[in-house]
Design a protein around this motif. Sequence first.
Motif, PDB file in Angstrom:
ATOM      1  N   TRP A   1     -43.727  23.303  49.592  1.00  0.00           N
ATOM      2  CA  TRP A   1     -43.199  23.656  50.904  1.00  0.00           C
ATOM      3  C   TRP A   1     -42.519  25.024  50.898  1.00  0.00           C
ATOM      4  O   TRP A   1     -42.555  25.743  51.905  1.00  0.00           O
ATOM      5  CB  TRP A   1     -42.230  22.576  51.377  1.00  0.00           C
ATOM      6  N   ILE A   2     -41.884  25.406  49.774  1.00  0.00           N
ATOM      7  CA  ILE A   2     -41.272  26.742  49.700  1.00  0.00           C
ATOM      8  C   ILE A   2     -42.058  27.663  48.769  1.00  0.00           C
ATOM      9  O   ILE A   2     -41.606  28.755  48.432  1.00  0.00           O
ATOM     10  CB  ILE A   2     -39.791  26.670  49.253  1.00  0.00           C
ATOM     11  N   GLY A   3     -43.246  27.224  48.361  1.00  0.00           N
ATOM     12  CA  GLY A   3     -44.027  28.008  47.416  1.00  0.00           C
ATOM     13  C   GLY A   3     -43.461  27.886  46.010  1.00  0.00           C
ATOM     14  O   GLY A   3     -42.862  26.872  45.647  1.00  0.00           O
ATOM     15  N   LYS A   4     -43.629  28.913  45.219  1.00  0.00           N
ATOM     16  CA  LYS A   4     -43.089  28.915  43.856  1.00  0.00           C
ATOM     17  C   LYS A   4     -41.599  29.242  43.906  1.00  0.00           C
ATOM     18  O   LYS A   4     -41.209  30.282  44.440  1.00  0.00           O
ATOM     19  CB  LYS A   4     -43.811  29.951  43.008  1.00  0.00           C
ATOM     20  N   PRO A   5     -40.733  28.374  43.355  1.00  0.00           N
ATOM     21  CA  PRO A   5     -39.301  28.696  43.331  1.00  0.00           C
ATOM     22  C   PRO A   5     -39.045  29.937  42.468  1.00  0.00           C
ATOM     23  O   PRO A   5     -39.495  30.013  41.320  1.00  0.00           O
ATOM     24  CB  PRO A   5     -38.667  27.449  42.708  1.00  0.00           C
ATOM     25  N   ILE A   6     -38.331  30.909  43.033  1.00  0.00           N
ATOM     26  CA  ILE A   6     -38.077  32.142  42.289  1.00  0.00           C
ATOM     27  C   ILE A   6     -36.586  32.409  42.073  1.00  0.00           C
ATOM     28  O   ILE A   6     -36.214  33.134  41.155  1.00  0.00           O
ATOM     29  CB  ILE A   6     -38.716  33.360  42.976  1.00  0.00           C
ATOM     30  N   ALA A   7     -35.738  31.826  42.913  1.00  0.00           N
ATOM     31  CA  ALA A   7     -34.307  32.111  42.815  1.00  0.00           C
ATOM     32  C   ALA A   7     -33.531  31.008  43.519  1.00  0.00           C
ATOM     33  O   ALA A   7     -34.109  30.114  44.148  1.00  0.00           O
ATOM     34  CB  ALA A   7     -33.975  33.471  43.422  1.00  0.00           C
ATOM     35  N   GLY A   8     -32.221  31.096  43.423  1.00  0.00           N
ATOM     36  CA  GLY A   8     -31.384  30.120  44.098  1.00  0.00           C
ATOM     37  C   GLY A   8     -29.917  30.354  43.806  1.00  0.00           C
ATOM     38  O   GLY A   8     -29.536  31.232  43.024  1.00  0.00           O
ATOM     39  N   THR A   9     -29.087  29.556  44.473  1.00  0.00           N
ATOM     40  CA  THR A   9     -27.641  29.597  44.265  1.00  0.00           C
ATOM     41  C   THR A   9     -27.120  28.178  44.134  1.00  0.00           C
ATOM     42  O   THR A   9     -27.648  27.241  44.729  1.00  0.00           O
ATOM     43  CB  THR A   9     -26.926  30.294  45.432  1.00  0.00           C
ATOM     44  N   ALA A  10     -26.048  28.027  43.343  1.00  0.00           N
ATOM     45  CA  ALA A  10     -25.364  26.743  43.192  1.00  0.00           C
ATOM     46  C   ALA A  10     -23.870  27.029  43.159  1.00  0.00           C
ATOM     47  O   ALA A  10     -23.379  27.693  42.245  1.00  0.00           O
ATOM     48  CB  ALA A  10     -25.814  26.037  41.922  1.00  0.00           C
ATOM     49  N   PHE A  11     -23.155  26.536  44.159  1.00  0.00           N
ATOM     50  CA  PHE A  11     -21.724  26.805  44.279  1.00  0.00           C
ATOM     51  C   PHE A  11     -20.939  25.499  44.399  1.00  0.00           C
ATOM     52  O   PHE A  11     -21.202  24.683  45.285  1.00  0.00           O
ATOM     53  CB  PHE A  11     -21.435  27.657  45.523  1.00  0.00           C
ATOM     54  N   MET A  12     -19.966  25.310  43.516  1.00  0.00           N
ATOM     55  CA  MET A  12     -18.970  24.252  43.647  1.00  0.00           C
ATOM     56  C   MET A  12     -17.627  24.931  43.445  1.00  0.00           C
ATOM     57  O   MET A  12     -17.229  25.238  42.331  1.00  0.00           O
ATOM     58  CB  MET A  12     -19.183  23.161  42.610  1.00  0.00           C
ATOM     59  N   MET A  13     -16.932  25.187  44.541  1.00  0.00           N
ATOM     60  CA  MET A  13     -15.691  25.949  44.455  1.00  0.00           C
ATOM     61  C   MET A  13     -14.619  25.305  45.312  1.00  0.00           C
ATOM     62  O   MET A  13     -14.828  25.027  46.494  1.00  0.00           O
ATOM     63  CB  MET A  13     -15.932  27.400  44.895  1.00  0.00           C
ATOM     64  N   GLY A  14     -13.483  25.043  44.695  1.00  0.00           N
ATOM     65  CA  GLY A  14     -12.326  24.506  45.379  1.00  0.00           C
ATOM     66  C   GLY A  14     -11.081  24.921  44.607  1.00  0.00           C
ATOM     67  O   GLY A  14     -11.147  25.766  43.715  1.00  0.00           O
ATOM     68  N   HIS A  15      -9.957  24.289  44.938  1.00  0.00           N
ATOM     69  CA  HIS A  15      -8.722  24.664  44.247  1.00  0.00           C
ATOM     70  C   HIS A  15      -8.165  23.530  43.406  1.00  0.00           C
ATOM     71  O   HIS A  15      -6.941  23.399  43.250  1.00  0.00           O
ATOM     72  CB  HIS A  15      -7.677  25.192  45.224  1.00  0.00           C
TER      73      HIS A  15
END
Length: 303
Positions: free
Chosen positions: A76-90
Amino acid sequence: DIIINLTIPAAHAEVSLAALEAGKHVHSEKPLGLTLEEGRKIIETAKARNLRAGCAPDTFLGAGLQTCRKLISDGWIGKPIAGTAFMMGHGPEAWHPNPAFFYQVGGGPMFDMGPYYMTALIHLLGPAKSVSAVTAKTFEERIATCEQHFGEKLPVEVSTHNSGTIVFQNGAIITVAISFDIWKHSHRPIELYGTEGSLQVPDPNTFGGPVRTYRPEQGGDWQDVNLLYHYAENSRSIGVADMAHAILSGRPHRCDASLAYHALEIMHAFDLSSQTGKTVELQSCCEQPKPFPLGMIKGILDD
């Protein structure tokens, strides 16, 4: 019999090994162990005794992440080439009734929340190849503001901000930030970018959605995707149930210790890369967990 190990991180390996030595299959809370040596010993002991070893998290078996896996597999998105993963809190010191262990060895944002993100990425993209990162311990101590320990000083033994890049064996380059030092942000938990479109992945600490996609021919904004699988509700322990079904049928279980070990090595690689100033080439690998088939009857976890 399966022993479910819900002890604190410092006791995970000791309890899991005791269960295996007693001839029992074991499924542990995350992480698999504090060190890579502990993780290897669990895997080796299970193999030597012909027993199963598994580990949380099992949230990737939920409807949200299973739907994302189906979309990627179907191109559906073609070949995965990049991405982000964020888990940020205090950090958890404002609300958790016993926050001290979050800042001890085996805790911190990477080892507390990182397993959800690393496991989800392996589920979606397959095993990783390398990690380049910078980590920091921003405060030497934190102040608890929860009712139970209000005003207590919490010594910090671990990195509380982790920023880096994971390169996966399929070529995808994922930018990661896992932190207890951030007051507010507006990033999505995980986004993946492919040659044909983009995918918003739900919080990997949950089982449901939302799942959203974008393809250039659709124009406009992100489009919501209906979840294609069961288990959108809180389904914790589904990984243990999957192990039980696997033992009876003889198939591999999805929350396998080798998956947890690979995630553990990725997490350790953040501090190692930061300390050495070098890219860490990962030594472990694992099988990408097999997805659930479409149309599977709820409560029946075999293909």
